[in-house]
Design a protein around this motif. Structure first.
Motif, mmCIF file in Angstrom:
data_model
loop_
_atom_site.group_PDB
_atom_site.id
_atom_site.type_symbol
_atom_site.label_atom_id
_atom_site.label_comp_id
_atom_site.label_asym_id
_atom_site.label_seq_id
_atom_site.Cartn_x
_atom_site.Cartn_y
_atom_site.Cartn_z
ATOM 1 N N ILE A 525 0.766 -1.215 -0.110
ATOM 2 C CA ILE A 525 0.076 -0.011 -0.097
ATOM 3 C C ILE A 525 0.854 1.236 -0.088
ATOM 4 N N LYS A 526 0.680 2.064 -0.907
ATOM 5 C CA LYS A 526 1.557 3.153 -1.157
ATOM 6 C C LYS A 526 1.192 4.458 -0.343
ATOM 7 N N GLU A 527 0.060 4.349 -0.068
ATOM 8 C CA GLU A 527 -0.670 5.648 0.805
ATOM 9 C C GLU A 527 0.330 5.742 2.067
ATOM 10 N N GLU A 528 0.602 6.985 2.324
ATOM 11 C CA GLU A 528 1.561 7.258 3.448
ATOM 12 C C GLU A 528 0.461 7.167 4.772
ATOM 13 N N GLY A 529 0.819 6.229 5.717
ATOM 14 C CA GLY A 529 0.130 6.424 6.982
ATOM 15 C C GLY A 529 -0.672 4.896 6.894
ATOM 16 N N TRP A 530 -1.089 4.266 5.558
ATOM 17 C CA TRP A 530 -1.712 3.250 5.572
ATOM 18 C C TRP A 530 -1.057 1.883 5.282
ATOM 19 N N ALA A 573 -2.560 -3.813 9.091
ATOM 20 C CA ALA A 573 -2.320 -2.381 8.670
ATOM 21 C C ALA A 573 -2.978 -1.354 9.872
ATOM 22 N N PRO A 574 -2.562 -0.409 9.710
ATOM 23 C CA PRO A 574 -1.244 0.248 9.221
ATOM 24 C C PRO A 574 -0.017 -0.099 10.275
ATOM 25 N N VAL A 575 1.094 0.023 9.454
ATOM 26 C CA VAL A 575 2.391 -0.449 10.220
ATOM 27 C C VAL A 575 2.701 0.115 11.503
ATOM 28 N N ASP A 576 2.616 1.253 11.515
ATOM 29 C CA ASP A 576 2.834 1.947 12.583
ATOM 30 C C ASP A 576 1.773 2.090 13.862
ATOM 31 N N PRO A 598 -2.045 -8.991 -3.865
ATOM 32 C CA PRO A 598 -2.937 -7.871 -4.453
ATOM 33 C C PRO A 598 -4.529 -7.881 -3.852
ATOM 34 N N ILE A 599 -5.103 -9.193 -3.587
ATOM 35 C CA ILE A 599 -6.285 -9.154 -3.021
ATOM 36 C C ILE A 599 -6.287 -8.520 -1.518
ATOM 37 N N ALA A 600 -5.117 -9.087 -0.732
ATOM 38 C CA ALA A 600 -5.196 -8.374 0.534
ATOM 39 C C ALA A 600 -4.771 -7.027 0.759
ATOM 40 N N ARG A 601 -3.917 -6.438 -0.213
ATOM 41 C CA ARG A 601 -3.565 -5.198 -0.363
ATOM 42 C C ARG A 601 -4.945 -4.380 -0.608
ATOM 43 N N ASP A 602 -5.587 -4.945 -1.427
ATOM 44 C CA ASP A 602 -6.982 -4.129 -1.978
ATOM 45 C C ASP A 602 -8.006 -4.008 -0.869
ATOM 46 N N ILE A 603 -8.163 -5.190 -0.014
ATOM 47 C CA ILE A 603 -8.865 -5.269 1.208
ATOM 48 C C ILE A 603 -8.674 -4.529 2.086
#
Length: 632
Positions: A525-530, A573-576, A598-603
């Motif tokens: 996931i490229k969005e910062e904080g996500w 998620a999120p990691v932090d 990719p499925i887990a990322r989208d979910i």
């Protein structure tokens, strides 16, 4: 003189006879009066009751089944009007002619004809017999317009269960259906002709809560049992409305995202409170079809489908976890004193044990790696090495602590425990001693190891929390009398794993998804904080022969579907600041990183996108009256 004596004797005899007759009459009259007094005074209440019972009949009225709502109050299962056409035999001169006339307006099968004729013979002539139910408004209108040509036929209105989300919710909600003979318990409510009970899913687990209490109707009948008029009616109490942890919008997204695969499952869980936000399983089925009645062809199609649409794969599908199991092995190694950074292993692409070779997924090997790098690259040889040092029983103990190999306690019927093997387990179940090579195979989540997608999500939630032994749940509470109440639950036990050990696993999972050399970096996931932290898994369903290795292992896409590997991914998620954990299993999907990732990322992206709306979930109260906003 003789004549006078004869007259006197005759008179005396007549007088005696009259006296005896009079005494007899008095005795009989006294007995009659006494009997009448006994019946009308002493036994009056008894015979009044008997007479009333012959005149008045009591009939149970089925209660309205409680609805099922999602966390925001969206209706997942409810009740809707059910229009049905009935026929009364004594009101039609020719029953077959009436059925033939109906068949020109609505579709009647040969089975419908046989059933109606059978029921008519069993019941009294004035009792209505259902011909067809669940009629559309157009069908009802058509029958009403042609009522003059349908002697004995009429429309009645009842209720039936309705599932607005159809197959998207089928494995969570389950379905209701008619009561079978084996399910009769003596409760008269279960014997009502149109009564339905939960047969699977939430409908079954919380069936008693949603049934409600029956009402009663008193009506007057004549000597033949025909209803004359209703004397009184007491409506029953509706069942409780169950409030689930499910987010209907997220559930729909997950189910639709999985539809790109032939057979798959996914679970999303809130780490803080164990709420199941979504639980997908494909293929699925339409739960309404069971309520309406399945034909033999429809039933056979479902049970003979090789993709098992009736099985909730999230809780009952048993899959080798592949490399997603390596977190449990790493934690067991840390517990036994093997350092994350101080212990390294050299991976040339295989490990020899006796006369056998145990291969790494990377043919040329990974070189020398430590624990975090082994997780990042998913190096098999590193885990062969530590598993050989600590033994399978230590691995099993840690796996159990993470929620694998035993039921996690979800409030759904049909949950499977999976298998986490030990030396004692093999001896008891197979009757053979444990072999050293089996420890190596176990360390990469293969061999005898079986897990469910729900267990993998729970494992990810416990790893992300690092403190709590998270237990999942589907019901947040219930609504009764216009007020929503929370279901009490015990506090989560402490996970009992040192914080520094958990941090090692979290660093490894972070590297899998967010380091350029991680196995799932492409699907981060490229969005910062996500950002998510995850672990890929690819579980073989067949043994790869030496000839295949020498010639070059076949790619999954070149194999028949049933010989392809299972693809798995676990993440949080999120990691932090971890809040949500997810697992994805794609049966015979191929590679874990390329298919399940990719499925887990989208979910997880969609889960976080919907996060602000969670504050609007139905506020719950405890029975003591204290406010509770949802973490009950």
């Amino acid at each position: 003189m003789p004549m006078v004596h004869e007259d006197q004797d005759r008179h005396k005899g007549f007088t005696r006879r009259v006296l005896m007759l009079s005494c007899g009459k008095v005795a009989l009259l006294s007995a009659l009066v006494g009997r009448m007094y006994y019946l009308q005074v002493i036994e009056a209440e008894k015979y009044k009751t008997l007479a009333e019972d012959n005149r008045v009949n009591l009939r149970l009225l089925p209660p309205r089944r409680g609805k099922i709502l999602d966390r925001f109050g969206v209706e997942l299962a409810g009740n809707q009007q059910n229009f049905r056409v009935v026929v009364v035999k004594e009101q039609t001169p020719d029953l077959i002619a009436t059925l033939d006339a109906l068949s020109r307006l609505i579709k009647l099968s040969e089975h419908d004809y046989k059933r109606v004729l059978r029921d008519v013979k069993r019941k009294r002539a004035f009792v209505p017999v259902t011909v067809k139910d669940n009629l559309s408004w157009d069908q009802v209108s058509s029958i009403e317009v042609n009522s003059a040509d349908l002697p004995g036929a009429s429309i009645e209105v009842g209720e039936t269960r309705f599932y607005p989300f159809g197959a998207d919710m089928s494995h969570i909600l389950g379905y209701v259906a008619a009561v079978s003979e084996a399910e009769l318990t003596g409760d008269p409510l279960l014997e009502l002709p149109d009564f339905r009970i939960g047969k699977n899913g939430v409908e079954k687990f919380y069936d008693q809560e949603m049934r409600g209490q029956a009402g009663t109707s008193e009506f007057e009948v004549n000597a033949y049992g025909r209803v004359i008029r209703e004397l009184s009616r007491k409506e029953g109490a509706s069942g409780r409305e169950m409030i689930l942890t499910i987010d209907a919008g997220l559930q729909t997204f997950v189910q639709q995202r999985l539809m790109s695969e032939l057979s798959a499952a996914s679970v999303v869980i809130d780490i803080e409170n164990g709420d199941i936000l979504a639980m997908g399983s494909v293929p699925a089925y339409d739960p309404s079809s069971f309520n309406l009645g399945l034909s033999s062809a429809q039933w056979n199609s479902l049970i003979n489908d090789p993709l098992s649409p009736l099985t909730n794969k999230s809780i009952a599908g048993g899959y080798a976890p592949g490399s997603t199991f390596k977190m449990a092995v790493a934690l067991a190694a840390l517990k036994e004193g093997i350092g994350a950074h101080t212990h390294t292993a050299f991976c040339p692409g295989f490990m020899k044990l006796g006369n056998s070779k145990f291969h790494c997924w990377k043919r040329g090997g990974h070189g020398r790696v430590n624990m975090i790098e082994a997780l990042q690259y998913s190096c098999d040889v590193y885990f062969y090495d530590v598993a050989r040092r600590i033994g399978v029983d230590n691995i099993a103990a840690m796996a159990n602590r993470l929620g694998l190999g035993e039921k996690v306690g979800i409030d759904l019927p049909g949950e499977k425990p999976g298998v986490i093997p030990t030396k004692a387990w093999k001896e008891a179940n197979i009757g053979e001693a444990w072999q050293g090579g089996e420890t190596l195979v176990t360390s990469i989540g293969q061999g005898f190891v079986l897990t469910t997608p729900l267990q993998l999500a729970v494992m990810a939630a416990r790893l992300a929390s690092g403190r709590k032994m998270v237990v999942p749940r589907l019901a947040r509470g219930y609504r009764e009398g216009g007020q929503a109440y929370g279901l009490a639950r015990p506090e989560f036990e402490d996970l009992g794993i040192p914080e520094e050990h958990i941090r090692v696993i979290q660093q490894g999972m972070d590297a899998v998804s967010n380091h350029p050399r991680g196995t799932a970096y492409r699907y981060r996931i490229k969005e910062e904080g996500w950002e998510l932290a995850g672990k890929t898994g690819t579980a073989q369903v067949r043994r790869i022969t030496m000839a295949e290795r020498q010639a070059g292992v076949f790619k999954n896409e070149d194999l028949p579907w049933r010989r392809r590997d299972h693809a798995l991914f676990t993440a949080y998620a999120p990691v932090d600041n971890p809040r949500y954990a997810c697992s994805v299993v794609v049966q015979h999907g191929g590679g874990g990183s390329t298919v399940a990732g990719p499925i887990a990322r989208d979910i997880l992206r969609e889960t976080q996108r919907r996060d602000p709306a969670r504050a609007a979930a139905i506020p719950l109260k405890s029975r003591s009256g204290s406010d509770n906003t949802g973490d009950v």
